[in-house]
Scaffold this motif. Structure first.
Motif, mmCIF file in Angstrom:
data_model
loop_
_atom_site.group_PDB
_atom_site.id
_atom_site.type_symbol
_atom_site.label_atom_id
_atom_site.label_comp_id
_atom_site.label_asym_id
_atom_site.label_seq_id
_atom_site.Cartn_x
_atom_site.Cartn_y
_atom_site.Cartn_z
ATOM 1 N N ARG A 139 -3.641 -9.952 -2.806
ATOM 2 C CA ARG A 139 -4.819 -9.820 -3.678
ATOM 3 C C ARG A 139 -4.400 -9.999 -5.124
ATOM 4 N N LEU A 140 -5.389 -10.217 -5.996
ATOM 5 C CA LEU A 140 -5.170 -10.147 -7.434
ATOM 6 C C LEU A 140 -5.220 -8.680 -7.844
ATOM 7 N N PHE A 141 -4.343 -8.289 -8.768
ATOM 8 C CA PHE A 141 -4.277 -6.884 -9.179
ATOM 9 C C PHE A 141 -5.612 -6.417 -9.755
ATOM 10 N N ASN A 142 -6.226 -7.229 -10.591
ATOM 11 C CA ASN A 142 -7.477 -6.840 -11.243
ATOM 12 C C ASN A 142 -8.680 -7.492 -10.573
ATOM 13 N N ASP A 143 -8.775 -7.366 -9.275
ATOM 14 C CA ASP A 143 -9.886 -7.975 -8.550
ATOM 15 C C ASP A 143 -10.210 -7.107 -7.343
ATOM 16 N N GLU A 144 -11.385 -7.333 -6.764
ATOM 17 C CA GLU A 144 -11.761 -6.618 -5.555
ATOM 18 C C GLU A 144 -10.831 -7.024 -4.411
ATOM 19 N N HIS A 145 -10.518 -6.059 -3.556
ATOM 20 C CA HIS A 145 -9.637 -6.342 -2.422
ATOM 21 C C HIS A 145 -10.490 -6.620 -1.199
ATOM 22 N N GLU A 146 -10.658 -7.890 -0.880
ATOM 23 C CA GLU A 146 -11.427 -8.295 0.283
ATOM 24 C C GLU A 146 -10.528 -9.108 1.203
ATOM 25 N N SER A 147 -10.626 -8.858 2.498
ATOM 26 C CA SER A 147 -9.821 -9.621 3.447
ATOM 27 C C SER A 147 -10.506 -9.648 4.804
ATOM 28 N N THR A 148 -10.257 -10.709 5.551
ATOM 29 C CA THR A 148 -10.786 -10.814 6.904
ATOM 30 C C THR A 148 -9.937 -9.941 7.832
ATOM 31 N N ASP A 149 -10.418 -9.755 9.055
ATOM 32 C CA ASP A 149 -9.645 -8.988 10.042
ATOM 33 C C ASP A 149 -8.290 -9.647 10.289
ATOM 34 N N GLU A 150 -8.290 -10.969 10.348
ATOM 35 C CA GLU A 150 -7.041 -11.699 10.588
ATOM 36 C C GLU A 150 -6.057 -11.483 9.435
ATOM 37 N N GLU A 151 -6.557 -11.525 8.201
ATOM 38 C CA GLU A 151 -5.690 -11.313 7.038
ATOM 39 C C GLU A 151 -5.163 -9.877 6.991
ATOM 40 N N THR A 152 -6.022 -8.929 7.355
ATOM 41 C CA THR A 152 -5.597 -7.523 7.392
ATOM 42 C C THR A 152 -4.492 -7.326 8.426
ATOM 43 N N GLN A 153 -4.642 -7.948 9.592
ATOM 44 C CA GLN A 153 -3.630 -7.830 10.639
ATOM 45 C C GLN A 153 -2.314 -8.473 10.204
ATOM 46 N N GLU A 154 -2.413 -9.595 9.482
ATOM 47 C CA GLU A 154 -1.198 -10.252 9.000
ATOM 48 C C GLU A 154 -0.468 -9.360 8.002
ATOM 49 N N PHE A 155 -1.203 -8.778 7.078
ATOM 50 C CA PHE A 155 -0.610 -7.869 6.097
ATOM 51 C C PHE A 155 0.020 -6.665 6.797
ATOM 52 N N ALA A 156 -0.684 -6.126 7.794
ATOM 53 C CA ALA A 156 -0.154 -4.981 8.541
ATOM 54 C C ALA A 156 1.152 -5.352 9.239
ATOM 55 N N PHE A 157 1.228 -6.576 9.789
ATOM 56 C CA PHE A 157 2.455 -7.003 10.459
ATOM 57 C C PHE A 157 3.612 -7.116 9.468
ATOM 58 N N TRP A 158 3.360 -7.705 8.307
ATOM 59 C CA TRP A 158 4.424 -7.807 7.299
ATOM 60 C C TRP A 158 4.903 -6.417 6.885
ATOM 61 N N ASN A 159 3.989 -5.454 6.846
ATOM 62 C CA ASN A 159 4.387 -4.093 6.489
ATOM 63 C C ASN A 159 5.289 -3.457 7.538
ATOM 64 N N THR A 160 5.153 -3.870 8.808
ATOM 65 C CA THR A 160 6.031 -3.317 9.840
ATOM 66 C C THR A 160 7.469 -3.774 9.650
ATOM 67 N N LEU A 161 7.681 -4.848 8.889
ATOM 68 C CA LEU A 161 9.026 -5.399 8.710
ATOM 69 C C LEU A 161 9.734 -4.867 7.466
ATOM 70 N N MET A 162 9.100 -3.967 6.713
ATOM 71 C CA MET A 162 9.793 -3.394 5.560
ATOM 72 C C MET A 162 11.030 -2.632 6.035
ATOM 73 N N PRO A 163 12.147 -2.659 5.322
ATOM 74 C CA PRO A 163 12.366 -3.252 3.994
ATOM 75 C C PRO A 163 12.823 -4.709 4.013
ATOM 76 N N ILE A 164 12.769 -5.369 5.188
ATOM 77 C CA ILE A 164 13.082 -6.807 5.193
ATOM 78 C C ILE A 164 12.052 -7.536 4.343
ATOM 79 N N THR A 165 10.801 -7.145 4.504
ATOM 80 C CA THR A 165 9.769 -7.567 3.556
ATOM 81 C C THR A 165 9.627 -6.468 2.512
#
Length: 280
Positions: A139-165
């Motif tokens: 997202r943009l820091f100074n903008d509304e946070h909108e995402s589709t279900d697919e985008e939310t799932q992708e972000f959630a998956f990247w979060n499972t890989l921290m601290p590699i991500t």
């Protein structure tokens, strides 16, 4: 030679051998994993050699990562072909998990090094060669946070890989070159190209490549919730100008940690780098 009767145990005995409670043994019986004989007026359980094998097999399968339901099925469908197929699938999954764990170990050690560096006063700007990376736009820091279900799932998956991500900021080149103090900062996640290939992470339209090459690198301190000001980048940007260089692409950051400074304020510390080239 031992009599076969020597291989008959009570629930209490076997629970100690296999690190289970008696209630756990009863649960195994209810799940149809073992079939004890009931003897005497108190219907005491007696477990023979055949059921000892079943119990040992269940313990082995659990240690391999199979669930109790998986174990029950594998005890019943115990042909060589079926068992080999299940073992091969689990081995493949475990190998993939080990790659993730290796990456996490490497990043924990690097995280420790960076945190100690911050504690010792940080890192003054230096010229480095960066390796190719990839970054998931969130997202943009100074903008509304909108995402589709697919985008939310992708972000959630990247979060499972921290601290590699890691949490990452992008500083647009147009803002770095301007005189204005504000940045249209983008928030995302980042990892190296090498790690993406090694872990088989899928590329979507929101995954952006970041070329490696010559860059000015440093450690910057941001107010925890203020990420759209150029001031924290000043030392690096001054270094670029003072050394006859110019920014030639967006700048990026990778989160080190949010920590308390000497005044007890929560500060976000980031590695930052700015692709550069000599001024013609």
């Amino acid at each position: 030679m031992k009599n076969r009767k020597d291989y008959v145990y009570s629930s209490t005995e076997l629970s100690r051998y296999y690190g289970l409670t008696v209630k756990g043994m009863e649960f195994y019986e209810r799940k149809n994993l073992i079939h004890p004989e009931r003897i005497g007026k108190g219907k005491m359980r007696r477990i023979d050699l055949k059921n000892c094998y079943r119990l040992a097999t269940v313990r082995m399968l659990q240690n391999c990562g199979f669930s109790l339901n998986d174990s029950a099925e594998m005890l019943e469908r115990n042909t060589p072909e079926y068992l080999a197929e299940r073992m091969a699938g689990r081995a493949e999954k475990l190998a993939a998990d080990l790659e993730v764990q290796k990456g996490i170990l490497e990043h924990i050690r690097e995280k420790e090094r960076l945190i100690r560096l911050v504690g010792d006063g940080g890192c003054r700007p230096v010229l480095v060669q960066t390796e190719p990376a990839v970054r998931l736009f969130v997202r943009l820091f100074n903008d509304e946070h909108e995402s589709t279900d697919e985008e939310t799932q992708e972000f959630a998956f990247w979060n499972t890989l921290m601290p590699i991500t890691e949490a990452s900021l992008c500083f647009p080149l147009r803002d770095l070159l301007s005189e204005k103090p504000d940045l249209e900062t983008e928030i995302g996640m980042i990892m190296t190209e090498k790690e993406m290939e090694r872990l088989g992470v899928k590329r979507s339209g929101r995954v952006q490549p970041i070329e490696g090459g010559l860059a000015v690198y440093g450690i910057c301190a941001f107010e925890e919730t203020v990420l759209d000001r150029k001031e924290p980048l000043k030392e690096c940007l001054d270094f670029i100008r003072e050394n006859g260089l110019q920014c030639c692409a967006d700048g990026y950051s990778r989160l080190i940690h949010v920590m308390k400074n000497d005044r007890g304020e929560s500060i976000r510390y980031d590695e930052v780098w700015f692709p550069v080239r000599p001024i013609p």
